[in-house]
Write a protein that holds these residues in place. Sequence first.
Motif, PDB file in Angstrom:
ATOM      1  N   GLY A   6      38.698 -29.543  83.761  1.00  0.00           N
ATOM      2  CA  GLY A   6      38.434 -30.186  82.475  1.00  0.00           C
ATOM      3  C   GLY A   6      36.975 -30.524  82.288  1.00  0.00           C
ATOM      4  O   GLY A   6      36.630 -31.465  81.561  1.00  0.00           O
ATOM      5  N   ALA A   7      36.089 -29.754  82.939  1.00  0.00           N
ATOM      6  CA  ALA A   7      34.641 -29.947  82.751  1.00  0.00           C
ATOM      7  C   ALA A   7      34.288 -29.781  81.282  1.00  0.00           C
ATOM      8  O   ALA A   7      35.013 -29.127  80.523  1.00  0.00           O
ATOM      9  N   ASP A   8      33.176 -30.364  80.873  1.00  0.00           N
ATOM     10  CA  ASP A   8      32.786 -30.313  79.468  1.00  0.00           C
ATOM     11  C   ASP A   8      32.338 -28.925  79.030  1.00  0.00           C
ATOM     12  O   ASP A   8      32.302 -28.636  77.838  1.00  0.00           O
ATOM     13  N   GLY A   9      31.990 -28.084  80.012  1.00  0.00           N
ATOM     14  CA  GLY A   9      31.563 -26.746  79.645  1.00  0.00           C
ATOM     15  C   GLY A   9      31.174 -25.924  80.846  1.00  0.00           C
ATOM     16  O   GLY A   9      31.334 -26.331  82.004  1.00  0.00           O
ATOM     17  N   VAL A  10      30.631 -24.747  80.550  1.00  0.00           N
ATOM     18  CA  VAL A  10      30.268 -23.803  81.599  1.00  0.00           C
ATOM     19  C   VAL A  10      29.027 -23.035  81.160  1.00  0.00           C
ATOM     20  O   VAL A  10      28.795 -22.842  79.962  1.00  0.00           O
ATOM     21  N   HIS A  11      28.214 -22.656  82.143  1.00  0.00           N
ATOM     22  CA  HIS A  11      27.047 -21.812  81.872  1.00  0.00           C
ATOM     23  C   HIS A  11      27.194 -20.535  82.689  1.00  0.00           C
ATOM     24  O   HIS A  11      27.443 -20.592  83.893  1.00  0.00           O
ATOM     25  N   VAL A  12      27.047 -19.401  82.019  1.00  0.00           N
ATOM     26  CA  VAL A  12      27.201 -18.128  82.724  1.00  0.00           C
ATOM     27  C   VAL A  12      25.907 -17.324  82.668  1.00  0.00           C
ATOM     28  O   VAL A  12      25.190 -17.332  81.668  1.00  0.00           O
ATOM     29  N   GLY A  13      25.630 -16.630  83.781  1.00  0.00           N
ATOM     30  CA  GLY A  13      24.465 -15.772  83.865  1.00  0.00           C
ATOM     31  C   GLY A  13      24.741 -14.410  83.268  1.00  0.00           C
ATOM     32  O   GLY A  13      25.869 -14.093  82.865  1.00  0.00           O
ATOM     33  N   LYS A  14      23.697 -13.577  83.239  1.00  0.00           N
ATOM     34  CA  LYS A  14      23.816 -12.265  82.611  1.00  0.00           C
ATOM     35  C   LYS A  14      24.778 -11.355  83.358  1.00  0.00           C
ATOM     36  O   LYS A  14      25.344 -10.418  82.787  1.00  0.00           O
ATOM     37  N   GLU A  15      24.978 -11.610  84.645  1.00  0.00           N
ATOM     38  CA  GLU A  15      25.851 -10.743  85.445  1.00  0.00           C
ATOM     39  C   GLU A  15      27.174 -11.427  85.796  1.00  0.00           C
ATOM     40  O   GLU A  15      27.926 -10.939  86.640  1.00  0.00           O
TER      41      GLU A  15
END
Length: 226
Positions: free
Chosen positions: A83-92
């Motif tokens: 239930g984290a507030d969000g996510v950050h994803v890299g290009k790969e």
Amino acid sequence: MENTSNYSDVARLHFITQGDTPDEHLRQIEDVLAAGVRWVQLRMKKQPLTVVEETARRALEMTRSAGACLILNDYVEVAARTGADGVHVGKEDMPLAEVFEHMGKTAFVGATANTFEDIQAHARHPLSYVGLGPYRFTRTKEKLSPVLGLEGYRQIVQQMKTAGIQLPVIAIGGIRLDDIPALLQTGVWGIALSSLIAHAPDRKAQARRVLDAIEAALLRSSNHSS
């Protein structure tokens, strides 16, 4: 093409944790929250999923108590489960279409970019922000994209305006305290920092200095435009 992200929901300062143990990450989070930072990205590379998930749950208790957002770097499934507030994803990392299937429409989703073409591709999705960099050389990332510098940010922000892409841009990569005013003048929305705060002798004081520098730069910009 237009992405209508709500800028006011995205903090001006993103702190990205680093370290070899869960305790290092959690101590950093404790310090920056005490300084007033309200956007933390938990970045745990090369750790077992069980460790990442347990650390994320502990970090969430801290950020929620402080009224702050917790973003997980990569580990989309863990972000969704905890239930984290969000996510950050890299290009790969995981394709953005899949990320949104896991996270739903209410979570913050950020993605890494190095070029205007990256941002064009990202803008096809309802992203919350884009992390654009690196500003200069940094050892925090193993596979470093070409360095942008101030002129790179100016050009990309202008290209976004021309294309009608409204998406908060967060500058990242080797940023120092005295870089902040000039970077914000390029039109980026905010700054992401890791080593500058994580390696400081007094993390709380350093985070406070950064917040003050951002606030002062924005105030100057506001005064000039009025």
